[in-house]
Scaffold this active site. Structure first.
Site, PDB file in Angstrom:
ATOM      1  N   HIS A 148       0.639  -1.334  -0.225  1.00  0.00           N
ATOM      2  CA  HIS A 148      -0.108   0.085   0.119  1.00  0.00           C
ATOM      3  C   HIS A 148       1.020   1.228  -0.082  1.00  0.00           C
ATOM      4  CE1 HIS A 148       1.078  -0.715   4.187  1.00  0.00           C
ATOM      5  NE2 HIS A 148       0.913   0.654   4.521  1.00  0.00           N
ATOM      6  N   THR A 149       0.332   2.501  -0.220  1.00  0.00           N
ATOM      7  CA  THR A 149       0.962   3.555  -0.237  1.00  0.00           C
ATOM      8  C   THR A 149      -0.058   4.737   0.101  1.00  0.00           C
ATOM      9  OG1 THR A 149       2.731   4.989  -1.308  1.00  0.00           O
ATOM     10  CG2 THR A 149       0.697   4.236  -2.657  1.00  0.00           C
TER      11      THR A 149
END
Length: 145
Positions: free
Chosen positions: A66-67
């Site tokens: 994820h970011t």
């Protein structure tokens, strides 16, 4: 698990990927295909791992790519992939076979996904999931409670 749906749109089992980057692109593409993220979000995950190291590995054999939402998250969503052969991240000795990629538009909306991730780890699901071949097997495991 309430609010979480594992289906043919967001689950891929025994995926072939030679590198961690390729594995993230496969899981991330499911987010893009399902309208949860733009391609830039997937690039953002890879850029973050290259910059900060394998911070997404949270348990033995398990990573949660994820970011930041501003990298291209469109709406909350996730994908679950298992790999036919584990991948290794630079700077980590632990092979990864299961990934749950997720996108969220802020720091609160993805709490159901995080609850699912914690539940998978606490209940010891990662190892059995890593060797599953069908969505039915996955459903049998998570619906057995």
């Amino acid at each position: 698990m309430e609010g979480i749906v594992l289906n043919e749109k967001n689950v891929r089992l025994n995926v072939k990927a030679e590198t961690w980057e390729e594995a993230i692109r496969i899981g991330g593409q499911l987010l893009v295909d399902n309208g949860c993220a733009k391609p830039s979000y997937v690039d953002g995950i890879i850029r973050s791992v290259k910059e900060y190291g394998p911070y997404i590995i949270i348990s033995k054999g398990f990573a949660i790519p994820h970011t930041r939402p501003e990298d291209g998250a469109v709406k909350i969503g996730f994908s679950l992939i298992t790999l036919d052969k584990p991948v290794y991240f630079d700077g980590d000795e632990e092979p990864v076979k299961v990934m749950i990629c997720f996108a969220a538009t802020d720091s609160k909306t993805h709490l159901d996904i995080l609850k699912m991730i914690v539940e998978f780890v606490e209940k010891g699901y990662i190892e059995p999931i890593s060797s599953m071949h069908t969505l039915a097997e996955l459903h049998a495991l998570v619906d057995s409670e």
